[in-house]
Design an enzyme around this catalytic site. Structure first.
Site, PDB file in Angstrom:
ATOM      1  N   MET A   1       0.814  -1.217   0.000  1.00  0.00           N
ATOM      2  CA  MET A   1       0.000   0.000   0.000  1.00  0.00           C
ATOM      3  C   MET A   1       0.852   1.274   0.000  1.00  0.00           C
ATOM      4  O   MET A   1       2.035   1.238   0.298  1.00  0.00           O
ATOM      5  CB  MET A   1      -0.920   0.011   1.222  1.00  0.00           C
ATOM      6  N   HIS A   2       0.206   2.391  -0.338  1.00  0.00           N
ATOM      7  CA  HIS A   2       0.690   3.767  -0.117  1.00  0.00           C
ATOM      8  C   HIS A   2       1.808   4.224  -1.052  1.00  0.00           C
ATOM      9  O   HIS A   2       2.053   5.424  -1.147  1.00  0.00           O
ATOM     10  CB  HIS A   2       1.193   3.966   1.320  1.00  0.00           C
TER      11      HIS A   2
ATOM     12  N   ASP B   1      -2.777  -4.944  -0.042  1.00  0.00           N
ATOM     13  CA  ASP B   1      -2.299  -6.216   0.499  1.00  0.00           C
ATOM     14  C   ASP B   1      -3.074  -6.657   1.733  1.00  0.00           C
ATOM     15  O   ASP B   1      -3.408  -7.847   1.884  1.00  0.00           O
ATOM     16  CB  ASP B   1      -0.789  -6.185   0.768  1.00  0.00           C
TER      17      ASP B   1
END
Length: 499
Positions: A81-82, A240
């Protein structure tokens, strides 16, 4: 027999699995790629490596596959992520991706609070401003690399870039978008208010879709290079942790997950977006449609163990290094470890805090240190369990996946520290399994993700808390919690001496 691919784009490697209609993993491959760490707190990767390594893994699988290639019907994704990937108007990558575990953006987080305000930020995004999120990274590039930011035409998250390279189509699913600090989580739309406040063109944000949405088929070029059929359907996939939740059956109220990968999470299913944790834990859109999940994060969970192995047990496997920790008593003979190697997320949103061993004695040996690392990771995760329980959630049973589910002693340690039954699954593939299940549902194999989960996911063994150990760990946990406050100032002062 029909098949689907589940692709898990992780921090250290891409894992690709081929799953059949019975939920059996026929073939799986893992391909590593490096981190780029120019300075302390900087963590980047070359997005091209994600694509090349995924292509390599799929090609190896299709070469080993003995069935009809047309029977491989779909592909879906789980992704770290991110991470910020910036593309120009020609869809070329402008710089290395800045990853979730990059902590350079403390000043940008302060700016977000100054401009938006803590309460308004939580109202819109359901999450606090933390260094790991995507908006602070965008602002860092805006402030420090204005020439690159001026060329940016679109931003993507890691798995979305990988999917773009495979299909030529650009989308982002809600579960991943929820971790950007640009999404109105409850309304499921990009926040025009936040974009305007930071002079971010809303067109920089890709179109949004559900995780099970079919977003196209693979390109002819990708089909030729991998041996797949051009008709192979591609589905959006999920973050995820959302994918790990799907792959572990966290699809109904009362379901809780402990997932230990590079980072570690305690994740719990939510029907609605209206619970108020006051920003203590994350609140994200689920990969399941119209559902949510709350999540506490330990930034360096499995990473703490891999760091210890690389530094102190380089020539041992993880299994060899963990061997014998069952012989070490609760509390590692008076040794405590806090897993703050790259800062911490829950409950301490602190990019500057660093790890500690407390209580080192000349009598300690390597097994004591390994046991202390395992216990410290679990204590950190337990802080999230405590937050959930204090909010009124009942957590009596937790499904455990990832590195923490591969060792019997660690599973028992989780049961004792969490004071809950720990369930190990019969076939534990975590996020990769969740990605494959999204593809299976998208291909119409099942009427719902819940039916898919009920058919494919089965428990193998349950570890029950040992009351004597529970009581000892409760005392140790009180000591563990004190380490953060008593080392915070020291670590802040040590910051100037890091590279």
């Amino acid at each position: 027999m029909k098949y689907v691919f589940g692709i898990d784009l992780g921090t250290s490697a891409v894992k690709v699995l081929l799953m059949n209609q019975y939920g059996e993993i026929s073939i799986e491959k893992s391909k590593p790629y490096p981190l780029i760490q120019e300075k302390s707190g900087y963590n980047e990767q070359d997005p091209e490596q994600w694509f090349l390594k995924t292509q390599e893994a799929i090609t190896e699988i299709t070469s080993e596959f003995e069935g009809d290639i047309q029977d491989i019907e779909g592909i879906s994704f789980s992704g770290q992520m991110h991470g910020l990937v910036l593309l120009d108007e020609n869809r070329h990558v402008l710089r290395n991706a800045i990853l979730w575990n990059d902590t350079r953006t403390t000043e940008q987080c302060k700016r977000i609070y100054d401009v938006v305000g803590n309460k308004r930020l939580l109202d819109i995004t359901k999450n606090p401003a933390l260094e790991g999120f995507t908006l602070p990274k965008l602002l860092w590039v805006q402030e420090n690399e204005p020439r690159i930011f001026g060329k940016a035409d679109l931003f993507l998250l890691p798995k979305d870039y990988l999917r773009y390279r495979m299909t030529g189509q650009i989308h982002m699913d809600y579960s991943d978008a929820a971790g950007t600090l640009l999404l109105n989580v409850g309304e499921k739309e990009w926040s025009k208010e936040i974009c305007e406040l930071f002079q971010i063109n809303p067109d920089l944000c890709p179109s949004l879709v559900e995780s099970h949405a079919c977003v196209g088929t693979i390109t002819p070029d990708f089909a030729v290079k991998t041996g797949l059929s051009e008709s192979t359907k591609v589905f959006a996939g999920g973050a995820d942790n959302a994918s790990g939740a799907i792959g572990s059956g966290i699809l109904a109220d009362g379901r809780t997950l402990c997932s230990i990968g590079t980072s570690g999470v305690i994740l719990s299913y939510e029907k609605k977006s209206d619970r108020d944790f006051k920003g203590k834990v994350h609140y994200f859109n689920h990969g399941a449609e119209n559902a949510f999940y709350t999540m506490g994060v330990t930034l360096a969970a499995g990473f703490s163990l891999s760091w210890f192995k690389d530094v102190f047990a380089e020539h041992e496997t993880f299994e060899e290094m963990l061997e014998g920790i069952d012989e070490v008593p609760v509390g590692a003979n008076g040794l405590l470890f806090t897993p703050y190697l790259v800062g911490e997320r829950t409950p301490h949103a602190d990019a500057q805090i660093r790890a500690s061993f407390i209580g080192m004695d000349a009598a300690h040996n390597k097994k004591d240190f390994v046991r202390a690392v395992v216990e410290g990771i679990t204590f950190s995760l337990h802080e999230s369990v405590v937050i959930f329980r204090e909010s009124g959630k009942s957590i009596d049973s937790i499904i455990s996946i990832g590195g923490g589910a591969k060792n019997e002693t660690w599973l028992q340690i989780q049961a004792d520290i969490f004071n809950a039954n720990i369930v190990k699954l019969s076939s534990e593939q975590g996020p990769g399994m969740g990605a494959a299940m999204l593809a299976a549902y998208g291909c119409g194999w099942f009427e719902s993700l819940k039916e898919c989960s009920d058919r494919l996911i089965q428990p193998a063994k349950t570890y029950k808390p040992i009351q004597e150990n529970v009581e000892k760990y409760q005392k140790l946990f009180e000591l563990y919690k004190r380490v953060y406050s008593q080392t915070q100032d020291l670590n802040e002062r040590l910051k100037m001496f890091r590279k």
